[in-house]
Scaffold this active site. Structure first.
Site, short mmCIF file in Angstrom:
data_model
loop_
_atom_site.label_atom_id
_atom_site.label_comp_id
_atom_site.label_asym_id
_atom_site.label_seq_id
_atom_site.Cartn_x
_atom_site.Cartn_y
_atom_site.Cartn_z
CE LYS A 211 9.68 63.07 -42.84
NZ LYS A 211 9.04 61.78 -42.93
CD GLU A 217 -0.83 71.97 -34.75
OE1 GLU A 217 -0.14 72.06 -35.79
OE2 GLU A 217 -1.83 71.23 -34.65
N GLY A 271 7.49 60.60 -38.88
CA GLY A 271 7.45 61.41 -37.66
C GLY A 271 7.28 60.60 -36.39
NE ARG A 272 2.59 56.45 -37.84
CZ ARG A 272 2.37 57.03 -39.01
NH1 ARG A 272 2.48 58.33 -39.13
NH2 ARG A 272 2.05 56.30 -40.08
CD GLU A 357 0.12 60.37 -37.20
OE1 GLU A 357 -0.45 61.28 -36.59
OE2 GLU A 357 1.32 60.43 -37.53
CG HIS A 388 -6.15 52.93 -6.68
ND1 HIS A 388 -6.73 52.47 -5.52
CD2 HIS A 388 -4.91 52.40 -6.72
CE1 HIS A 388 -5.85 51.71 -4.87
NE2 HIS A 388 -4.74 51.66 -5.57
CE LYS A 516 -1.28 68.04 -40.33
NZ LYS A 516 -0.06 67.59 -40.99
#
Ligand code: F6P
Length: 545
Positions: A211, A217, A271-272, A357, A388, A516
């Site tokens: 965005k 990254e 973003g999410r 977030e 399990h 960041k």
């Protein structure tokens, strides 16, 4: 600061106090006792909508408690808050933004106004551009620089620019076409090298999703991959092989991506919550525009349900309120989410970002620290795998872990033998969690297995299940693009309801900034450009790198 949502701290609500008292009153009544006391329990705690069934009867709550929760939502102004969100009010106050991922999946074309402009025509134009691009790539009409058709797609992005698309592509594997879709997110060089393994630049398209187009990254990966590509292909080939999804067209152009190959994102999509936007380009490539539209439509239907259904029958509202019930009145520390299908194995990881977030906040909308619990911790894995792994703790551990069980009546490939086994586990677990097993039942079983009395006495305490563990069962007809869209939208709306009642802002994420900033400084240090003073632990760690 201009306010678009009310700002009452939760404990100030009348109903909050009433819920506290009511919890004390019913704390020692088990779920099974609630069933015995309420002959009509399933009338109010069983919801049916489209192809969804939501059974929330296996909870530590009675009708009175449920009514109080509904009252809490009303007292918190939920109705107005939903209207504000859908109408484009700037409810993301600290970033002065509207929150309109819902506009991307609107079922009709009625206008949605942001800053005096109807945003629907632009949404439709971007969707048209996405469909045209995807159709060309899928059909083979889009050629790579050497004239070959495209076989591989690499999505480069992180957080919301990765988790949504990758979870959905995996979830819709059954509906996928021939394109091989890969995802690279982590800044770790080993990650992108693994993703690039075996790829042919002539037949691969790289979708850079960011965005902001400033995320370390994503930009590092995009730059390294670009260099890898240009090692084998001419500069002029970028146009056939690199596309971008971003709201920062200046930066995408500087990267060398033409406007034709840039799919815009708007600032009213967080973003999410962005998989419905052009961020879903990899999804659209993987399953084709028709399935992508079905995904949006499913979400759009859930949006309508959320907007129009009375709170007591409103699935996201009910699930949000139950989650508040455990988080704030029973001191539950986390919630588990267990999808009984391998296709949804990454749904918990995806929801970790959207839930945590969004609601991992400790300052209220009044600007003051809150003195009550907010943000739920979400975790989980697919069933039966989880059985399990961590189910022991849910059944017999010391922690209260309310859990959502998500299952599908029909399998996609039609293997009824396996499906029956899967569903028998799905149903059995919620029953077992509620019923538990008493000491008498344990002894009876041991007796039947000819275990002598001494050993019976010894083993019994370890084999007792306390039971009374709360669960919600979400049973859906079949995993389709549409039902997946509805399911994701359900959890999105749950977040907003909770954030509203907790009096926090769900749509900003200032908490990700500090790390960041520090990482940028520390990078300078690691690269020997500058040095800063640190605490002794950090300094010693840095000296070891
Ligand atoms: O982790 C913080 C965050 O801003 C997320 O909200 C977002 O999804 C992610 O980083 C990626 O951001 P961008 O799409 O701008 O690269």
């Amino acid at each position: 600061m201009r306010k678009t949502l009310p700002d009452t701290p939760s404990p100030k609500f009348q109903t909050w106090k009433a819920l506290k008292n009511h919890q004390k009153k019913i704390a020692s009544t088990s779920i099974i006792e609630h069933f015995k006391n309420e002959s009509n329990r399933l009338n109010y705690s069983w919801l049916e909508w489209e192809d969804f069934i939501v059974d929330f009867s296996k909870n530590r709550i009675d009708r009175k408690g449920f009514d109080l929760l509904i009252e809490l939502a009303k007292e918190a102004g939920l109705k107005g808050a939903i209207e504000s969100q859908f109408s484009g009010a700037k409810i993301n106050d600290t970033e002065n933004r509207a929150v309109l991922h819902t506009a991307l999946r609107r079922l009709d074309n009625s206008p949605v106004i942001v800053d005096e402009l109807d945003i629907i025509p632009e949404i439709k134009a971007i969707q048209k551009k996405m469909s045209a691009f995807c159709n060309k790539v899928i059909s083979g009409e889009w050629k790579g620089y050497s004239g070959k058709t495209i076989t591989h797609i690499v999505n480069i992005g992180i957080g919301g620019s990765d988790l949504g698309p990758s979870m959905v592509v995996e979830a819709l594997e059954h509906y996928k076409n021939h394109l091989d879709i890969r995802f690279v997110s982590n800044v770790e060089g080993d990650h992108h090298e693994e993703v690039l393994k075996g790829l042919n630049p002539e037949t691969t398209i790289f979708v850079i999703v960011s965005k902001t187009f400033t995320t370390q990254e994503t930009l590092s990966n995009a730059n390294s991959i670009r260099a890898w590509f240009l090692n084998q292909a001419p500069e002029t080939a970028i146009v056939q092989h690199f596309v971008a999804v971003s709201s920062n067209t200046e930066k995408t152009a500087a990267f060398g991506i033409s406007l034709d190959n840039t799919f815009p994102m708007k600032d009213w999509v967080g973003g999410r919550f962005s998989l419905w936007s052009a961020v879903g380009l990899s999804i659209c490539l993987a399953v084709g525009p028709e399935h992508f539209r079905a995904l949006l439509k499913g979400a759009g239907k859930m949006d309508l349900h959320f907007q129009e259904t009375p709170f007591e029958k409103n699935i996201p509202v009910v699930l949000a309120l139950l989650s508040i019930w455990y988080n704030n009145f029973w001191n539950a520390e986390s919630e588990a989410l267990i999808p009984y299908t391998q296709y949804l194995r990454n749904l918990p990881a995806y929801l970790q970002q959207s839930v945590m977030e969004s609601n991992g906040k400790s300052v209220g909308r009044d600007g003051r620290p809150v003195n009550y619990q907010t943000g739920s911790i979400i975790w989980g894995a697919s069933g039966t795998n989880g059985q399990h792994a961590f189910f022991q703790l849910i059944h017999q551990g010391t922690k209260l872990i309310p859990s959502d069980f998500i299952g599908f009546k029909k399998s996609l490939k039609g293997n009824s033998d396996h499906q029956n086994k899967l569903l028998s586990n799905f149903i059995a677990q919620t029953e077992a969690l509620m019923n538990g097993k008493t000491a008498d039942q344990v002894k009876e079983e041991l007796e039947a297995n000819d275990i002598d009395t001494e050993l019976q006495e010894k083993l019994t305490p370890f084999k007792v299940f306390e039971g009374n563990k709360p669960t919600n069962t979400i049973l859906i007809d079949k995993l389709t693009p549409a039902s997946l869209g509805s399911l994701i939208a359900l959890y999105e709306h749950k977040i907003y309801v909770q954030g509203l009642i907790w009096n926090i802002y769900s749509y900003d994420q200032w908490g990700v900034e500090l790390g960041k900033q520090l990482a940028a400084k520390i990078l300078d240090e690691i690269e020997g450009k500058k040095s800063f003073s640190h605490d002794p632990s950090t300094s010693k760690l840095l000296s070891k790198i």
